[in-house]
Design a protein around this motif. Structure first.
Motif, PDB file in Angstrom:
ATOM      1  N   VAL A  60       1.236  -6.602   1.539  1.00  0.00           N
ATOM      2  CA  VAL A  60       0.539  -6.728   2.822  1.00  0.00           C
ATOM      3  C   VAL A  60      -0.089  -8.114   2.887  1.00  0.00           C
ATOM      4  O   VAL A  60      -0.945  -8.461   2.064  1.00  0.00           O
ATOM      5  CB  VAL A  60      -0.560  -5.645   2.995  1.00  0.00           C
ATOM      6  N   ASP A  61       0.349  -8.909   3.856  1.00  0.00           N
ATOM      7  CA  ASP A  61      -0.219 -10.247   4.085  1.00  0.00           C
ATOM      8  C   ASP A  61      -0.340 -11.067   2.802  1.00  0.00           C
ATOM      9  O   ASP A  61      -1.399 -11.624   2.486  1.00  0.00           O
ATOM     10  CB  ASP A  61      -1.591 -10.134   4.759  1.00  0.00           C
ATOM     11  N   GLY A  62       0.739 -11.122   2.053  1.00  0.00           N
ATOM     12  CA  GLY A  62       0.763 -11.947   0.852  1.00  0.00           C
ATOM     13  C   GLY A  62       0.211 -11.295  -0.388  1.00  0.00           C
ATOM     14  O   GLY A  62       0.270 -11.886  -1.474  1.00  0.00           O
ATOM     15  N   ARG A  63      -0.340 -10.089  -0.264  1.00  0.00           N
ATOM     16  CA  ARG A  63      -0.895  -9.387  -1.423  1.00  0.00           C
ATOM     17  C   ARG A  63       0.094  -8.335  -1.903  1.00  0.00           C
ATOM     18  O   ARG A  63       0.615  -7.558  -1.101  1.00  0.00           O
ATOM     19  CB  ARG A  63      -2.227  -8.730  -1.062  1.00  0.00           C
ATOM     20  N   ARG A  64       0.316  -8.291  -3.185  1.00  0.00           N
ATOM     21  CA  ARG A  64       1.259  -7.338  -3.760  1.00  0.00           C
ATOM     22  C   ARG A  64       0.517  -6.338  -4.639  1.00  0.00           C
ATOM     23  O   ARG A  64      -0.375  -6.698  -5.394  1.00  0.00           O
ATOM     24  CB  ARG A  64       2.334  -8.056  -4.570  1.00  0.00           C
ATOM     25  N   ALA A  65       0.951  -5.083  -4.561  1.00  0.00           N
ATOM     26  CA  ALA A  65       0.277  -4.021  -5.303  1.00  0.00           C
ATOM     27  C   ALA A  65       0.864  -3.806  -6.686  1.00  0.00           C
ATOM     28  O   ALA A  65       0.168  -3.353  -7.590  1.00  0.00           O
ATOM     29  CB  ALA A  65       0.362  -2.712  -4.513  1.00  0.00           C
ATOM     30  N   LEU A  66       2.170  -4.092  -6.862  1.00  0.00           N
ATOM     31  CA  LEU A  66       2.893  -3.564  -8.009  1.00  0.00           C
ATOM     32  C   LEU A  66       3.336  -4.642  -8.990  1.00  0.00           C
ATOM     33  O   LEU A  66       3.629  -5.780  -8.606  1.00  0.00           O
ATOM     34  CB  LEU A  66       4.120  -2.779  -7.530  1.00  0.00           C
ATOM     35  N   GLY A  82      -9.476   0.722  10.211  1.00  0.00           N
ATOM     36  CA  GLY A  82      -8.818   0.753   8.918  1.00  0.00           C
ATOM     37  C   GLY A  82      -7.709  -0.272   8.802  1.00  0.00           C
ATOM     38  O   GLY A  82      -7.361  -0.977   9.747  1.00  0.00           O
ATOM     39  N   ALA A  83      -7.152  -0.342   7.602  1.00  0.00           N
ATOM     40  CA  ALA A  83      -6.083  -1.281   7.298  1.00  0.00           C
ATOM     41  C   ALA A  83      -4.743  -0.553   7.283  1.00  0.00           C
ATOM     42  O   ALA A  83      -4.673   0.677   7.305  1.00  0.00           O
ATOM     43  CB  ALA A  83      -6.349  -1.930   5.941  1.00  0.00           C
ATOM     44  N   SER A  84      -3.671  -1.324   7.248  1.00  0.00           N
ATOM     45  CA  SER A  84      -2.332  -0.760   7.097  1.00  0.00           C
ATOM     46  C   SER A  84      -2.243  -0.007   5.773  1.00  0.00           C
ATOM     47  O   SER A  84      -2.916  -0.359   4.796  1.00  0.00           O
ATOM     48  CB  SER A  84      -1.304  -1.886   7.132  1.00  0.00           C
ATOM     49  N   ARG A  85      -1.419   1.021   5.752  1.00  0.00           N
ATOM     50  CA  ARG A  85      -1.280   1.797   4.513  1.00  0.00           C
ATOM     51  C   ARG A  85       0.155   2.250   4.331  1.00  0.00           C
ATOM     52  O   ARG A  85       0.944   2.292   5.268  1.00  0.00           O
ATOM     53  CB  ARG A  85      -2.206   3.019   4.514  1.00  0.00           C
ATOM     54  N   LEU A  86       0.468   2.592   3.097  1.00  0.00           N
ATOM     55  CA  LEU A  86       1.740   3.213   2.742  1.00  0.00           C
ATOM     56  C   LEU A  86       1.444   4.621   2.261  1.00  0.00           C
ATOM     57  O   LEU A  86       0.667   4.811   1.317  1.00  0.00           O
ATOM     58  CB  LEU A  86       2.443   2.421   1.635  1.00  0.00           C
ATOM     59  N   VAL A 106      -6.151   0.215  -3.375  1.00  0.00           N
ATOM     60  CA  VAL A 106      -6.846   1.497  -3.267  1.00  0.00           C
ATOM     61  C   VAL A 106      -5.817   2.615  -3.123  1.00  0.00           C
ATOM     62  O   VAL A 106      -4.876   2.503  -2.329  1.00  0.00           O
ATOM     63  CB  VAL A 106      -7.803   1.521  -2.059  1.00  0.00           C
ATOM     64  N   LYS A 107      -6.023   3.662  -3.880  1.00  0.00           N
ATOM     65  CA  LYS A 107      -5.220   4.877  -3.744  1.00  0.00           C
ATOM     66  C   LYS A 107      -6.135   6.032  -3.361  1.00  0.00           C
ATOM     67  O   LYS A 107      -7.165   6.247  -4.001  1.00  0.00           O
ATOM     68  CB  LYS A 107      -4.518   5.239  -5.057  1.00  0.00           C
ATOM     69  N   ARG A 108      -5.740   6.752  -2.329  1.00  0.00           N
ATOM     70  CA  ARG A 108      -6.411   8.012  -2.006  1.00  0.00           C
ATOM     71  C   ARG A 108      -5.447   9.156  -2.256  1.00  0.00           C
ATOM     72  O   ARG A 108      -4.235   9.032  -2.036  1.00  0.00           O
ATOM     73  CB  ARG A 108      -6.869   8.038  -0.553  1.00  0.00           C
ATOM     74  N   PHE A 131       2.366  16.676  -2.519  1.00  0.00           N
ATOM     75  CA  PHE A 131       1.161  15.931  -2.899  1.00  0.00           C
ATOM     76  C   PHE A 131       1.322  14.518  -2.348  1.00  0.00           C
ATOM     77  O   PHE A 131       2.376  13.899  -2.513  1.00  0.00           O
ATOM     78  CB  PHE A 131       1.033  15.892  -4.420  1.00  0.00           C
ATOM     79  N   THR A 132       0.298  14.011  -1.673  1.00  0.00           N
ATOM     80  CA  THR A 132       0.405  12.715  -1.008  1.00  0.00           C
ATOM     81  C   THR A 132      -0.595  11.720  -1.570  1.00  0.00           C
ATOM     82  O   THR A 132      -1.779  12.025  -1.709  1.00  0.00           O
ATOM     83  CB  THR A 132       0.174  12.858   0.506  1.00  0.00           C
ATOM     84  N   GLU A 133      -0.105  10.540  -1.896  1.00  0.00           N
ATOM     85  CA  GLU A 133      -0.950   9.382  -2.184  1.00  0.00           C
ATOM     86  C   GLU A 133      -0.859   8.433  -0.997  1.00  0.00           C
ATOM     87  O   GLU A 133       0.227   8.181  -0.474  1.00  0.00           O
ATOM     88  CB  GLU A 133      -0.463   8.631  -3.429  1.00  0.00           C
ATOM     89  N   ASP A 134      -1.993   7.875  -0.588  1.00  0.00           N
ATOM     90  CA  ASP A 134      -2.024   6.818   0.415  1.00  0.00           C
ATOM     91  C   ASP A 134      -2.487   5.539  -0.258  1.00  0.00           C
ATOM     92  O   ASP A 134      -3.487   5.542  -0.995  1.00  0.00           O
ATOM     93  CB  ASP A 134      -2.961   7.187   1.565  1.00  0.00           C
ATOM     94  N   TRP A 135      -1.772   4.455   0.002  1.00  0.00           N
ATOM     95  CA  TRP A 135      -2.046   3.169  -0.639  1.00  0.00           C
ATOM     96  C   TRP A 135      -2.514   2.140   0.396  1.00  0.00           C
ATOM     97  O   TRP A 135      -1.964   2.056   1.493  1.00  0.00           O
ATOM     98  CB  TRP A 135      -0.794   2.614  -1.309  1.00  0.00           C
TER      99      TRP A 135
END
Length: 701
Positions: free
Chosen positions: A430-436, A514-518, A618-620, A666-670
């Motif tokens: 997202v906008d130049g930031r990588r999670a993985l 809020g922000a964009s999420r996966l 962030v993971k919910r 089961f759902t994770e939101d990132w």
């Protein structure tokens, strides 16, 4: 080879690679696999032959026949072979009746007694007066109608049969429960009364002729009878079949609105195409779209319905509410009907696909839950890859040739999924930031070894008791684009673990606050014949060097608020580690601890990982303190933080006790947010961080 739709042939043959495409994408080898799977059932002596069909709103993309028309004949099954479609007749009857509702000649809320006098003053079996049965009741099988015996109706016409039904006491108060019944037989008589035509003549004039369904009838001609598949039953020896004797199909009988039609796969495809198109096929309109929607929505809330779990009922149609078991790969809202002799026809309106299976057999159990239906549906959907767009498409990424890329515009967000090795997320950006963290060595392999420990993985446990499942962990999955920013990955079956896994991913745009999420939803389906216990387990890898934050909520069972996995599988709940500290309602994991694997029992339902480049991942995920968590030590969350380039963030779900066919999700939101990493000697402002997370990642569920 990947195929896009062209003109009808026995198998779908044309292809295109233009992007974006408005056409669904099918895999040629996958379509061929449908016939291979059906042939396996022929060889096992479970069917003599089959006709299978897949259609979209305007095209047939697969039509194939395998095997013979019967167990004692050399006549090959043909695409135009005829079948007794039994209760699939009900959907045609319901459609005919709804045409007359649209014309204002009756209403679904009319008492049946308004049109048929034998229904006047009906009572329950115990003599208690009942409210009047409505047309809605008879179409949804909630009327409580008693079934007349076969001999009771011999020689009777439709009027006499329905009068007999109306005079019988009701089995239960109308609307109080669902019970499969002769309600559609009553609907057939209502067609006669409202139209002034005989039931069969009405269907012929208003449905079959307009749709050019030339082989759909209640009475076969001699030529058609020669194309009728033989109904089979288990033979005297295992793996053999014997013919079932049926009444002469060329002899005139009272048409049965609940189950009397003969038809072909192609004819029924035209009918279902009209329904899928909102009541219209070409220039022919059967119903307005609003009537189709009324007919195919669930009208039995709270009632257990149907012959497989997870269904509701519309006006003459079975409607899927919660996919599971044999319906696990279909989308909610799929509607259709099966037949007693094995035929099945289902319309998936989300995918805009029609699935038709034509077989003829008896004595093999519930046809709606049959292994033949299951194999057909799975093979059909394994061949289907969805509709590519500029924001959801197949692409090459990191050496994987069939990765799925999902994108959003502003802010620029991207998720790349990998069906070729374990159904993973290779990138979330997202906008130049990588999670993985994605290892350079994480490439397609040919040596049979699993891919390296990297990227956005998911799994299931309990880790110490679930059998190894390499087919799922690193095997090849199927991929389907399900929307403009969404996709589904489906695993192979794991014979030892007894599970199949579905993973649904969707990129969501920012909300006002809020922000964009996966979103990442994992569904476990018990495909074994035994009860099983699982738990969901997220296992994504992020680059190391950051600070992991565990919000504390609820009373921990661990004196240190965490557990550390020591050597020899010893779980140390009294550990203290200088790299882990409790502060302002959080546990901060400042760097790799003495032992890398940690466990937590917080009920906060989220965690955060702050990287030196000011990226906050962030993971919910849902946490239910009242449920049992069956991962070791009853964990809701685990972290693996070794020395080196990565950290593993692992939300854990509660115990799922699944009977055969059951499913659990089961759902994770990132989210990826901007938050300052503390300078040397400084601390994270945890209050500010919590406020930011609560503001920008409010739970979406």
């Amino acid at each position: 080879m990947l195929l896009r739709m062209s003109a009808i042939a026995l198998m779908f043959v044309a292809c295109s690679s233009q992007l974006p495409s408005a056409e669904p994408e099918f895999d040629a080898a996958g379509l061929q696999r449908i016939s291979e799977r059906m042939t396996e059932f022929v060889h096992r002596g479970q069917i003599s032959g089959a006709v299978t069909l897949i259609a979209t709103p305007d095209r047939v993309v697969h039509l194939a026949a395998v095997g013979k028309t019967g167990p004692a004949t050399d006549q090959a099954m043909q695409p135009d072979s005829l079948f007794r479609i039994a209760s699939m007749t009900k959907t045609v009857t319901a459609t005919g009746l709804m045409q007359l509702v649209e014309q204002g000649k009756l209403s679904v809320d009319d008492p049946v007694e308004k049109h048929i006098s034998s229904f006047t003053g009906q009572k329950l079996k115990d003599g208690t007066p009942s409210r009047p049965v409505t047309i809605r009741d008879v179409l949804t099988h909630t009327a409580g109608l008693a079934q007349p015996g076969g001999k009771e109706t011999e020689g009777l016409n439709l009027e006499q049969i329905v009068d007999l039904i109306g005079r019988k006491p009701l089995e239960f108060p109308p609307g109080s429960k669902w019970q499969y019944s002769s309600g559609l037989t009553v609907a057939g008589r209502l067609i006669e009364i409202a139209s002034g035509e005989s039931y069969a003549e009405y269907l012929q004039r208003h449905i079959f002729d307009p749709l050019e369904m030339k082989d759909t009838t209640f009475r076969l001609s001699p030529d058609q009878a020669g194309r009728l598949a033989v109904t089979c039953k288990p033979g005297e020896q295992p793996g053999t079949l014997a013919a079932v004797e049926i009444p002469d199909p060329t002899v005139e009988r009272t048409p049965n609105p609940s189950g009397g039609l003969f038809s072909t796969a192609a004819d029924m495809a035209r009918f279902y195409q009209a329904i899928l198109n909102g009541g219209q096929l070409g220039d022919v309109r059967l119903l307005p779209a609003a009537r189709v929607q009324q007919m195919t929505q669930i009208l039995t809330p709270g009632l257990v319905t149907g012959f497989t779990p997870g269904n509701g009922w519309g006006l003459g149609w079975c409607v899927l509410e919660k996919p599971q078991g044999v319906t696990r790969l279909l989308m909610p809202g799929t509607y259709g009907h099966g037949g007693a002799w094995g035929t099945q026809a289902w319309v998936d309106p989300q995918r805009k696909l029609i699935f038709i299976l034509m077989i003829q057999r008896s004595g093999f159990g519930n046809s709606d839950a049959s292994d033949v239906r299951d194999a057909f549906t799975e093979a059909a959907l394994s061949a289907y890859h969805g509709v590519e767009t500029t924001t959801a498409k197949f692409t090459e990424f990191h050496g994987y040739s069939r990765a799925v890329e999902l994108t959003l515009g502003q802010p620029r967000a991207r998720a790349v999924l990998c069906p070729q090795a374990g159904g993973r997320v290779l990138e979330y950006y997202v906008d130049g930031r990588r999670a993985l963290y994605l290892d350079d060595e994480d490439r397609p392999r040919t040596d049979g070894k699993p891919a390296s420990m990297s990227a956005g993985r998911f799994d299931f446990g309990p880790e110490l008791t679930v059998p190894a499942h390499p087919e799922i962990w690193s095997g090849t999955w199927t991929a389907e684009i399900t929307g403009p920013h969404s996709a589904r990955l489906v695993s192979p079956h794991s014979p030892k673990a007894g599970v199949q896994v579905l993973r649904d991913f969707e990129l969501h745009p920012p909300t006002l606050t809020g922000a964009s999420r996966l979103s990442c939803r994992q569904t476990l389906v018990n495909v074994s014949d035994q009860p099983r216990e699982y738990c969901h387990w997220g296992r994504s890898f992020s680059p190391g060097g950051g600070i992991c934050l565990i919000p504390l909520q609820g009373t921990s069972r661990f004196p240190a608020k965490y557990a550390m996995y020591e050597d020899s599988a010893i779980i140390n709940v009294r550990n203290t580690d200088e790299k882990i500290r409790e502060r302002d309602g959080f546990l901060e994991i400042l760097a790799p601890p003495r032992k890398p694997k940690l466990g937590f029992d917080s009920s906060a339902g989220w965690l955060a990982y702050l990287r030196p480049d000011n990226t906050l991942f962030v993971k919910r995920f849902p946490v239910d303190p009242d449920r049992v968590y069956n991962e070791a030590a009853g964990l809701t969350l685990s972290v693996w933080y070794p020395a080196g380039p990565r950290i593993e963030l692992e939300p854990i779900g509660p115990r799922e006790k699944l009977q055969p066919g059951d499913a659990a999700s089961f759902t994770e939101d990132w989210w990826l947010l901007d938050h300052p990493f503390p300078a040397a000697g400084e601390n994270i402002d945890l209050k500010r961080l919590r406020e930011q997370v609560e503001r920008q990642t409010a739970p979406a569920r």
